[in-house]
Write an enzyme that holds these catalytic residues in place. Structure first.
Site, PDB file in Angstrom:
ATOM      1  N   HIS A 113       1.058  -1.172  -0.127  1.00  0.00           N
ATOM      2  CA  HIS A 113       0.125   0.663   0.029  1.00  0.00           C
ATOM      3  C   HIS A 113       0.514   1.364  -0.169  1.00  0.00           C
ATOM      4  O   HIS A 113       1.958   1.157  -0.419  1.00  0.00           O
ATOM      5  CB  HIS A 113      -0.738   0.142   1.291  1.00  0.00           C
ATOM      6  CG  HIS A 113      -1.845  -1.350   1.424  1.00  0.00           C
ATOM      7  ND1 HIS A 113      -2.534  -1.656   0.337  1.00  0.00           N
ATOM      8  CD2 HIS A 113      -1.269  -2.551   1.424  1.00  0.00           C
ATOM      9  CE1 HIS A 113      -2.857  -3.135   1.021  1.00  0.00           C
ATOM     10  NE2 HIS A 113      -2.254  -3.718   1.728  1.00  0.00           N
ATOM     11  N   GLU A 172       1.428 -11.843   6.441  1.00  0.00           N
ATOM     12  CA  GLU A 172       0.401 -10.828   6.992  1.00  0.00           C
ATOM     13  C   GLU A 172       0.912 -11.368   8.432  1.00  0.00           C
ATOM     14  O   GLU A 172       1.592 -12.242   8.770  1.00  0.00           O
ATOM     15  CB  GLU A 172      -0.555 -11.663   6.170  1.00  0.00           C
ATOM     16  CG  GLU A 172      -1.461 -11.286   4.829  1.00  0.00           C
ATOM     17  CD  GLU A 172      -2.327 -10.096   4.878  1.00  0.00           C
ATOM     18  OE1 GLU A 172      -1.630  -8.771   5.680  1.00  0.00           O
ATOM     19  OE2 GLU A 172      -1.880  -9.759   3.268  1.00  0.00           O
TER      20      GLU A 172
HETATM   21 ZN   LIG Z   1      -2.447  -5.476   2.206  1.00  0.00          ZN
END
Ligand SMILES: [Zn+2]
Length: 216
Positions: A9, A142
């Site tokens: 991002h 993650e």
């Molecule tokens: Zn992400």
């Protein structure tokens, strides 16, 4: 060896948000620490796909990695949506080097997280663009859930972030068999430090002995 570290991002794309925690900031923080730990510990070249809070398209990230012919594309994300813990992703039809590299990185990270009581959600596959379109082994991590109270507390802790980043770097170092930087120099420094401490204790002991003799 060239490693692309990809902070997920950035810019207009915030990623997941929960309270004051914003994924795009966390991924950059983690990426910077992974970069530092990698370059400090190993003989390796690194590139960050972004070094500031800027928008970089997935296409551009992958294109740069492919053009540079890097050896690993490591994409860092933070999870959200009602879970807890750590998970890693590779492309469903990834080749053996990728399977192996992910296994090593995942194991190293879990060996850091497990003693802290953080859940290992497992080694997963997904048809993510950055996994599909990269021409080299690519892994997505993650790193905990920013909307889970305990995970969020960890993610706010700079000591946790650097410990996590060092574990990721160890995994990458081991997976790519990167030459360890100055291991002998570090060992020599430690021995010198211990020797200085022994000398200091010897002198202290001698002083105590002298004082005791003077007192008699
Ligand atoms: Zn992400």
């Amino acid at each position: 060896m060239l490693v692309f570290i990809d902070p997920g991002h950035g810019g207009d794309d915030l990623g997941a948000v929960s309270g004051d925690l914003v994924e795009k900031h966390l991924t950059l923080q983690i990426a910077r620490e992974v970069d530092t730990a990698l370059r400090r510990g190993y003989v390796v070249e690194t590139v960050l796909t972004r070094t500031a809070d800027t928008s970089v398209s997935l296409y551009k990230r992958v294109r740069r990695a492919n053009d540079a012919r890097c050896h690993l594309f490591l994409s860092l994300h933070v999870n959200a949506g009602g879970g807890t813990g750590f998970e890693s992703y590779i492309y469903p039809r990834a080749f053996e080097p990728t399977v192996n590299i992910r296994r090593v990185i995942h194991a190293e990270v879990v060996s850091f997280l497990r003693p802290l009581g953080i859940t290992d959600r497992g080694m997963k596959t997904a048809d993510f663009y950055v996994l599909r379109a990269t021409a080299m082994p690519a892994v997505v991590l993650e790193s905990l859930f920013l909307d889970h109270p305990q995970d969020a507390a960890r993610l706010r802790d700079p000591a946790f972030i650097s410990g996590y980043a060092r574990a990721v770097a160890r995994g990458v170092g081991e997976a790519l068999r990167l030459p360890v930087k100055d291991a002998d120099a570090e060992k020599d420094a430690l021995i010198a430090q211990l020797q200085a401490e022994v000398d200091r204790l010897r002198r202290a002991l001698k002083n105590i002995r002298n004082e005791a003799e003077n007192a008699l």
